[in-house]
Write an enzyme that holds these catalytic residues in place. Structure first.
Site, PDB file in Angstrom:
ATOM      1  CE  LYS A 230      -3.097   3.170   1.339  1.00 20.89           C
ATOM      2  NZ  LYS A 230      -3.882   3.644   2.423  1.00 20.89           N
ATOM      3  CG  ASP A 249      -7.019   1.617   2.702  1.00 17.69           C
ATOM      4  OD1 ASP A 249      -8.016   1.490   1.956  1.00 17.69           O
ATOM      5  OD2 ASP A 249      -6.771   2.667   3.304  1.00 17.69           O
TER       6      ASP A 249
HETATM    7  N1  LIG Z   1      -5.556   9.144  -2.320  1.00 16.47           N
HETATM    8  C1  LIG Z   1      -5.192   8.387  -1.288  1.00 16.47           C
HETATM    9  N2  LIG Z   1      -4.696   8.952  -0.207  1.00 16.47           N
HETATM   10  C2  LIG Z   1      -4.317   8.167   0.790  1.00 16.47           C
HETATM   11  N3  LIG Z   1      -3.792   8.456   1.977  1.00 16.47           N
HETATM   12  C3  LIG Z   1      -3.582   7.318   2.606  1.00 16.47           C
HETATM   13  O1  LIG Z   1      -3.043   7.208   3.804  1.00 16.47           O
HETATM   14  N4  LIG Z   1      -3.970   6.299   1.878  1.00 16.47           N
HETATM   15  C4  LIG Z   1      -4.427   6.790   0.725  1.00 16.47           C
HETATM   16  C5  LIG Z   1      -4.953   6.216  -0.412  1.00 16.47           C
HETATM   17  O2  LIG Z   1      -5.085   4.991  -0.543  1.00 16.47           O
HETATM   18  N5  LIG Z   1      -5.324   7.059  -1.405  1.00 16.47           N
END
Ligand SMILES: Nc1nc2[nH]c(O)nc2c(=O)[nH]1
Length: 390
Positions: A230, A249
């Site tokens: 991730k 996630d």
């Molecule tokens: N666009 C996103 N921003 C995120 N911040 C984070 O902690 N995870 C993500 C994500 O999956 N996409």
């Protein structure tokens, strides 16, 4: 105060409030009505949203920074990726998913940034098992400790440090533990050591990943400590010019499951179907998408890496080469939904935007995580040069 320069960009292309608070960038500070300030490219950059456009000015700079105004403007345009039309992307996505029109309205102007790679990498290492509010706090403490101050009449703003500035610290792990990074502190110590041991200039190595394929860039990032799939995908998407990288996630997996799986039985063969809510896919993608939906449903009983990968492949199949940008809007929309739900449950007025405790941690840590000691005192703000404006 210096004069504002108009970037001539419509709200449908960029809105600062959601873009700077949706969990991709953690250092922009709200410094006035619709105004945001951050130390970037050696300058304290001030941005202002108006109903029709975005303005910028610089409030101060490092002695070493190039001060040519047009250089700062082009760095900022590059950071905001203003050469990419978000409206055109949304038009394309809305053909495939007619319901995207609603999300597009709610998440208007949420665009993916092209951030400095070291900053993105180190910020997302802090994202493990964490929420946006806490990541923001940790990243700003990190900069106040290791970065360089730029004084302005809106307060002091700290640059994101270079890897060599962090490497000078004799006890990175201990220092970061004191700053509140908990078990993540050792990831930083190891990543700094790995980068400095293998590369004379880690920044050049990391920037070089912009010219590699997504697979190569991912593979290189996964060698670092505290970087799982991730985090690697977030860095690829938000710093390494990989708009097709789709971080997954548990939230995004849920989005794929709730938003798309129920509609996949209705997948219409061929582009051009009119019926609302139906996904409109080219014929050659229909079987692929059905297969991925099955994997997602199976993952409901026993969440697995396969199920998460299916969610990622589904988003790529639906949204194409800029699927990561679509994920950004889905992610931002999910934050709003989670916040509204949290506010409703608490029966309190909705928390200020993006302040809710939305866990944005990667899918699963590779190793069991040691719980943090919540009673451990943090270093007092005054002793860590924490002079951020309130
Ligand atoms: N666009 C996103 N921003 C995120 N911040 C984070 O902690 N995870 C993500 C994500 O999956 N996409």
């Amino acid at each position: 105060m210096p004069a504002w320069t108009d970037l001539k960009i419509k709200p449908s292309e960029l809105r600062l409030d959601p873009t700077l608070t949706c969990g991709q960038a953690f250092r922009w500070q709200s410094t006035g009505p619709s105004e945001w300030t951050c130390a970037l490219f050696g300058h304290a950059i001030d941005l202002k949203q108006t109903p029709t456009t975005i303005l910028f000015r610089t409030l101060g700079h490092l002695k070493t920074a190039p001060t040519d105004h047009s250089h700062v403007e082009s760095s900022l345009r590059d950071y905001l990726q203003l050469h990419i039309s978000l409206e055109t992307l949304c038009d394309t996505w809305t053909i495939v998913d007619p319901d995207f029109a609603k999300l597009r309205k709610a998440q208007e102007g949420v665009r993916t940034l092209r951030q400095p790679v070291v900053e993105t990498l180190f910020a997302f290492i802090a994202s493990s098992n964490n929420n946006i509010k806490r990541i923001t706090m940790l990243v700003n403490k990190f900069c106040a400790y290791f970065g360089t101050p730029i004084e302005t009449n809106k307060g002091i703003f700290y640059t994101f440090p270079e890897v060599k500035d962090i490497a000078q610290c004799v006890d990175i792990e201990g220092t970061l533990k004191e700053l509140g990074f908990g078990y993540r502190a050792k990831y930083y110590a190891k990543t700094v050591a790995l980068l400095c041991d293998s590369h004379e200039c880690p920044e050049i190595f990391l920037l070089g990943l912009r010219d590699k394929s997504l697979e190569e860039a991912r593979k290189a990032l996964l060698q670092l400590s505290g970087v799982g799939p991730k985090v690697a995908d977030c860095v690829c998407l938000m710093a390494l010019d990989k708009p097709g990288a789709v971080p997954v996630d548990t939230h995004i997996w849920q989005v794929a499951l709730r938003r798309y799986v129920p509609r996949i039985a209705n997948v219409q063969d061929g582009i051009g179907a009119e019926q609302s809510r139906r996904l409109v896919l080219p014929e050659d993608k229909v079987e692929l998408v059905r297969g991925l939906a099955k994997l997602l449903v199976a993952g409901q009983k026993a969440p697995s890496t396969k199920a998460y990968e299916a969610a990622q492949q589904l988003i790529i199949a639906l949204f194409g080469p800029f699927a990561g940008w679509a994920q950004g809007m889905l992610f931002s929309g999910d934050l709003d939904t989670t916040e509204s739900a949290a506010a409703a449950v608490k029966k309190e007025p909705a928390a200020s935007k993006r302040k809710a405790k939305v866990d944005v941690s990667p899918v699963k840590p590779a190793k069991p995580i040691k719980p943090e000691n919540p009673t451990k005192p943090e270093i007092p703000a005054s002793s860590i040069k924490m002079r951020l404006r309130k």
